[in-house]
Scaffold this active site. Structure first.
Site, PDB file in Angstrom:
ATOM      1  N   HIS A 242       0.840  -1.199   0.000  1.00  0.00           N
ATOM      2  CA  HIS A 242       0.000   0.000   0.000  1.00  0.00           C
ATOM      3  C   HIS A 242       0.872   1.246   0.000  1.00  0.00           C
ATOM      4  CE1 HIS A 242      -2.143   3.196   2.411  1.00  0.00           C
ATOM      5  NE2 HIS A 242      -3.020   2.985   1.444  1.00  0.00           N
ATOM      6  N   SER A 243       0.541   2.213  -0.864  1.00  0.00           N
ATOM      7  CA  SER A 243       1.177   3.514  -0.874  1.00  0.00           C
ATOM      8  C   SER A 243       2.667   3.383  -1.202  1.00  0.00           C
ATOM      9  CB  SER A 243       0.930   4.215   0.470  1.00  0.00           C
ATOM     10  OG  SER A 243       1.187   5.585   0.387  1.00  0.00           O
ATOM     11  N   TYR A 244       3.538   3.951  -0.369  1.00  0.00           N
ATOM     12  CA  TYR A 244       4.984   3.846  -0.590  1.00  0.00           C
ATOM     13  C   TYR A 244       5.427   2.408  -0.765  1.00  0.00           C
ATOM     14  CZ  TYR A 244       9.379   2.445   1.620  1.00  0.00           C
ATOM     15  OH  TYR A 244      10.529   1.773   1.938  1.00  0.00           O
ATOM     16  N   ALA A 245       4.793   1.481  -0.051  1.00  0.00           N
ATOM     17  CA  ALA A 245       5.269   0.103  -0.024  1.00  0.00           C
ATOM     18  C   ALA A 245       5.067  -0.627  -1.336  1.00  0.00           C
ATOM     19  CB  ALA A 245       4.603  -0.679   1.107  1.00  0.00           C
TER      20      ALA A 245
ATOM     21  N   HIS B 239      -7.581   6.854   0.193  1.00  0.00           N
ATOM     22  CA  HIS B 239      -6.261   6.234   0.119  1.00  0.00           C
ATOM     23  C   HIS B 239      -6.037   5.225   1.245  1.00  0.00           C
ATOM     24  CE1 HIS B 239      -2.055   5.708  -0.750  1.00  0.00           C
ATOM     25  NE2 HIS B 239      -1.689   6.226   0.401  1.00  0.00           N
TER      26      HIS B 239
END
Length: 260
Positions: free
Chosen positions: A100-103, A243
């Site tokens: 999720h997101s940055y990951a 998000h």
């Protein structure tokens, strides 16, 4: 995240594990449940204490799960190492890996390094890594928002109220929960360039992009979502949530993951 009690049944080795690796916070433990066989993997920028009860997490690099460490010294490659360490320790195969997101940068790098244990990679409203490019590069002009807020001496990007707004966290209880558990984003994870041997869709592991469609403030993932939706190498799913959907819409998020 989904019906039934939070559980890690089936996670200790063997086929069918799911590893859920994300940007900053875990699934809200008081409002939803994690599907069976979901593992919350490398904390990345999340606080070590943020792991909800009943969810298996990757041990920190010193081997003590939940032990605090200096976020200012973390780099993306450490988070990649953490995910692979739990795959090895638990002898997992046929894994669905979720970032999720940055990951998204983390999970893409994990599979680039070693694709064999993974059945599918899911980018949950996430960045998709590209060789030689950092998170700041991938964000383009929007990356300046994070650099402007960075504490370069400490090596972190602190959590602020604007970030909670951007993630779509409206309920005071959700915001309070995140404030208690989140830790600053290690700055180096945003500035280090990814080293990829190929595009993520060329790894031989199927890829799915889950795009969150409700963005009250800003949407950093529109271009990525449009590109993956138009590419036949990708499966694409739209999720009607913000998000941080795993906090605000845990059941819907779980349903998407459980269907993969």
């Amino acid at each position: 995240m989904g019906p039934g009690p939070a559980a890690t049944n089936g996670c200790r080795g063997g086929p069918g594990g799911r590893i859920y690796d994300h940007g900053r916070v875990h699934v809200h433990p008081g409002r939803g449940f994690v599907p069976r066989r979901v593992v919350v993997a490398a904390d990345g920028p999340a606080a070590a204490g943020a792991r909800p009860r009943g969810v298996r997490a990757v041990a920190d690099r010193d081997g003590r799960a939940g032990a605090p460490h200096d976020a200012g010294r973390d780099r993306a490659r450490h988070h990649v190492d953490d995910v692979l360490a739990v795959v090895d320790a638990e002898e997992l195969t046929d894994v669905v890996l979720v970032g999720h997101s940055y990951a998204g940068v983390v999970v893409g790098s994990v599979v680039d390094r070693r694709p064999e244990p993974f059945r599918r990679v899911v980018y949950l409203d996430a960045l998709v890594p590209e060789d030689g490019r950092s998170v700041i590069d991938l964000l383009g002009p929007a990356g300046g928002y994070f650099l402007d807020r960075a504490d370069e001496e400490a090596g972190v990007i602190p959590l602020d109220e604007e970030s909670l707004d951007r993630w779509g966290l409206v309920r005071p209880a959700d915001r309070d929960w995140v404030r208690r558990r989140a830790s600053p984003q290690p700055l180096a994870t945003f500035t280090d360039a990814a080293a990829m041997s190929r595009a993520v869709e060329a790894s031989g592991v199927p890829v799915t992009y889950v795009y969150c469609t409700v963005k009250p403030r800003v949407d950093l993932f529109t271009a990525i979502a449009e590109r993956t939706k138009a590419d036949p190498a990708w499966d694409h799913v739209a999720l009607a949530g913000p998000h941080d959907c795993m906090i605000t819409h845990p059941v819907e998020t779980a349903d998407v993951l459980a269907a993969l």
